[in-house]
Design a protein around this motif. Structure first.
Motif, PDB file in Angstrom:
ATOM      1  N   UNK A   1      51.446  40.798  46.741  1.00  0.00           N
ATOM      2  CA  UNK A   1      50.561  41.957  46.588  1.00  0.00           C
ATOM      3  C   UNK A   1      51.368  43.240  46.473  1.00  0.00           C
ATOM      4  N   UNK A   2      52.408  43.356  47.301  1.00  0.00           N
ATOM      5  CA  UNK A   2      53.244  44.565  47.275  1.00  0.00           C
ATOM      6  C   UNK A   2      54.032  44.633  45.971  1.00  0.00           C
ATOM      7  N   UNK A   3      54.456  43.490  45.486  1.00  0.00           N
ATOM      8  CA  UNK A   3      55.175  43.458  44.208  1.00  0.00           C
ATOM      9  C   UNK A   3      54.261  43.891  43.061  1.00  0.00           C
ATOM     10  N   UNK A   4      53.000  43.501  43.154  1.00  0.00           N
ATOM     11  CA  UNK A   4      52.027  43.952  42.140  1.00  0.00           C
ATOM     12  C   UNK A   4      51.958  45.478  42.122  1.00  0.00           C
ATOM     13  N   UNK A   5      52.114  46.077  43.294  1.00  0.00           N
ATOM     14  CA  UNK A   5      52.078  47.542  43.400  1.00  0.00           C
ATOM     15  C   UNK A   5      53.424  48.171  43.021  1.00  0.00           C
ATOM     16  N   UNK A   6      54.376  47.327  42.600  1.00  0.00           N
ATOM     17  CA  UNK A   6      55.676  47.838  42.154  1.00  0.00           C
ATOM     18  C   UNK A   6      56.675  48.060  43.276  1.00  0.00           C
ATOM     19  N   UNK A   7      56.377  47.498  44.436  1.00  0.00           N
ATOM     20  CA  UNK A   7      57.279  47.695  45.576  1.00  0.00           C
ATOM     21  C   UNK A   7      58.371  46.636  45.585  1.00  0.00           C
ATOM     22  N   UNK A   8      59.446  46.969  46.242  1.00  0.00           N
ATOM     23  CA  UNK A   8      60.519  46.021  46.490  1.00  0.00           C
ATOM     24  C   UNK A   8      60.235  45.406  47.870  1.00  0.00           C
ATOM     25  N   UNK A   9      59.642  44.221  47.861  1.00  0.00           N
ATOM     26  CA  UNK A   9      59.174  43.628  49.132  1.00  0.00           C
ATOM     27  C   UNK A   9      59.930  42.349  49.455  1.00  0.00           C
ATOM     28  N   UNK A  10      60.277  42.223  50.717  1.00  0.00           N
ATOM     29  CA  UNK A  10      61.079  41.085  51.168  1.00  0.00           C
ATOM     30  C   UNK A  10      60.435  40.483  52.416  1.00  0.00           C
ATOM     31  N   UNK A  11      60.357  39.147  52.455  1.00  0.00           N
ATOM     32  CA  UNK A  11      59.936  38.471  53.693  1.00  0.00           C
ATOM     33  C   UNK A  11      61.208  38.059  54.418  1.00  0.00           C
ATOM     34  N   UNK A  12      61.351  38.529  55.649  1.00  0.00           N
ATOM     35  CA  UNK A  12      62.538  38.128  56.406  1.00  0.00           C
ATOM     36  C   UNK A  12      62.136  37.228  57.575  1.00  0.00           C
ATOM     37  N   UNK A  13      62.555  35.978  57.475  1.00  0.00           N
ATOM     38  CA  UNK A  13      62.189  34.971  58.473  1.00  0.00           C
ATOM     39  C   UNK A  13      63.216  34.905  59.601  1.00  0.00           C
ATOM     40  N   UNK A  14      62.777  34.439  60.754  1.00  0.00           N
ATOM     41  CA  UNK A  14      63.704  34.225  61.864  1.00  0.00           C
ATOM     42  C   UNK A  14      64.560  32.986  61.581  1.00  0.00           C
ATOM     43  N   UNK A  15      63.888  31.920  61.173  1.00  0.00           N
ATOM     44  CA  UNK A  15      64.573  30.655  60.912  1.00  0.00           C
ATOM     45  C   UNK A  15      64.479  30.335  59.418  1.00  0.00           C
ATOM     46  N   UNK A  16      65.501  29.666  58.906  1.00  0.00           N
ATOM     47  CA  UNK A  16      65.359  29.107  57.563  1.00  0.00           C
ATOM     48  C   UNK A  16      64.214  28.121  57.695  1.00  0.00           C
ATOM     49  N   UNK A  17      63.184  28.309  56.913  1.00  0.00           N
ATOM     50  CA  UNK A  17      61.947  27.617  57.299  1.00  0.00           C
ATOM     51  C   UNK A  17      61.714  26.276  56.643  1.00  0.00           C
TER      52      UNK A  17
END
Lengths: 312, 312
Positions: free
Chosen positions: A37-53
């Protein structure tokens, strides 16, 4: 509060999304839907996980790059308590704009902008409503992620938490053409060989007491090791005991593989198991609770049974 | 076609509803919802079952009086084929007005008025739409019965057959205040002690072949008898094999308690198991099929494995 959140997002170019540690389907689905959704708005968005999931991640959300970046806004997702951000708590604390999107009734409102809807069956429901509020089209990929989130947290729309709204959102998600049967299969019907071995052991241990009013499953330290099951696969064994039609209290016992103690779970539809757990030094809800007792499984079993029988 | 059905109903005072034999949740829920709807219209409506029915019936629909009466209209519900009316086929044949409400794509349109919607996830969906068409208010009890029907036939809204419409109907049903979590628990999470014993036996029998591409569970004649499980509880054991994440073909073998033969089930998400079953004298769909082979479980197992390995 959607207004302030939408504003904070609009003002940011770089946004970090933080699921809680040991992220589950609701948390991951919500986070990856929000990223799109944030990328659709043109944002640079990253999901940062605690563990490699896990398993679910790679099958349902594609290859996950657990990148890190500098951001102006950070969004904690499905995270009731700031300590559940684990090692990533500093990212949250050092950011100018902090947002907290969650549905847990214990949520501590730890952010600058808090959107907590305790009536939402899943955080995924809130993410869907945020998309509608921000006029972001629900693509098939966003729908896939939100459906995963909601189905995961509602036991495929079976739990009490599921509302008319939950079903209406599911109807809209299906209209994008997602393969919901596949999602449900991955979430609920796929087991590793270790998990299947563990289930067999749990079924073998099945016992009843007090004319079937108490049902119990137990897993010894040796069995846990022998099955090869991961910690995350140990959950849910109590459902075997819970499924007995005559059971008023279901109990699971699991010997720790690390120390001389037994982890105990209680479930009931009619008896206050929070009280039982509290008497044994634990806690929880009236229908689902737990505790941990030092000792081997045979001695702990006697302690637990004595306590449960007292309350019947 | 709702128009003709509504007209036939309006013209009748006494109506008999016939679920198919070995009635399942969709069939029973649809039948008992329809009975309440007809009663709202002032009709004398009776559900006539083949068997004094099961567990689900008494818990979810209350005490069932399996009465018989003279009627001007008879309605077969969820019944694809007239032979599934069993001993009650004469009631159907001797009635002036016959109605057939169903969603099976094999339905043989055997009635005067046939309403068959193969896109409906459950017959319960059609009953809901009929209520809307006839302006019959959806009371909590009607909603309870229709929800039972739909949830039962869609695996709690998880299967591919579930559509946006299915979810929208569920949303409306929930608005009447039904306890849907209870219904789902009764449908999917309650087992007798015999069923739990049988599940344990099936887990113990779990085997894999060809590096986990084939997963198998088997129940011997002795185990089936020893568990005490009823015939209707024997279903679903193949799901244990199906749940293995690496399995391409899941197989269940069950020795008959009556004759020297083994009942075999096949499931797959990627391989045409209808062909495998056909080679062994059986049949079914490409994803779910079955057959029966004379012999004991050890010899039949070798025959089945040989056939499956050939197709991998």
């Amino acid at each position: 509060m959607f207004k302030e959140i939408a504003h904070a997002i609009a003002q940011s170019e770089n946004i970090t999304i933080l699921p809680h540690k040991s992220a589950d389907g609701d948390c991951l689905g919500s986070a990856f839907a929000l990223k799109l959704m944030l990328e659709y708005l043109g944002k640079n968005a990253v999901v940062q996980l605690e563990e490699v999931n896990t398993r679910i991640c790679s099958i349902l959300f594609g290859t996950i790059q657990n990148t890190q970046h500098t951001c102006e806004t950070v969004i904690a997702v499905d995270c009731g308590d700031i300590s559940r951000l684990g090692k990533r708590v500093d990212i949250f604390k050092h950011c100018q704009n902090t947002i907290n999107i969650d549905h847990h009734d214990t949520n501590e409102r730890y952010a600058k902008y808090n959107y907590v809807d305790v009536n939402a069956a899943a955080t995924g429901e809130i993410i869907f409503e945020l998309a509608e509020y921000m006029n972001i089209p629900i693509t098939q990929q966003i729908a896939n992620n939100i459906y995963t989130a909601i189905s995961s947290d509602t036991g495929c729309f079976s739990y009490n938490s599921t509302t008319s709204k939950t079903y209406r959102i599911a109807a809209k998600l299906l209209e994008t053409g997602i393969n919901h049967a596949f999602i449900n299969e991955v979430l609920f019907e796929r087991n590793s060989i270790s998990k299947i071995k563990l289930m067999g052991m749990a079924y073998n241990s099945f016992e009843t007491f007090q004319d079937g009013k108490i049902a119990m499953v137990s897993i010894t330290k040796q069995q846990a090791l022998q099955s090869g099951a991961e910690e995350e696969e140990m959950g849910g064994l109590i459902n075997i005991a819970r499924s007995l039609d005559t059971a008023q209290v279901a109990i699971s016992l699991r010997e720790s593989t690390k120390e001389n103690s037994v982890k105990i779970g209680f479930r009931s539809n009619s008896i206050n198991v929070a009280e039982i757990a509290a008497e044994l030094g634990g806690g929880g809800h009236i229908r689902a609770s737990g505790c941990s007792i030092k000792g081997d499984i045979a001695s702990v079993k006697q302690i637990v049974l004595k306590q449960v029988i007292k309350t019947l």
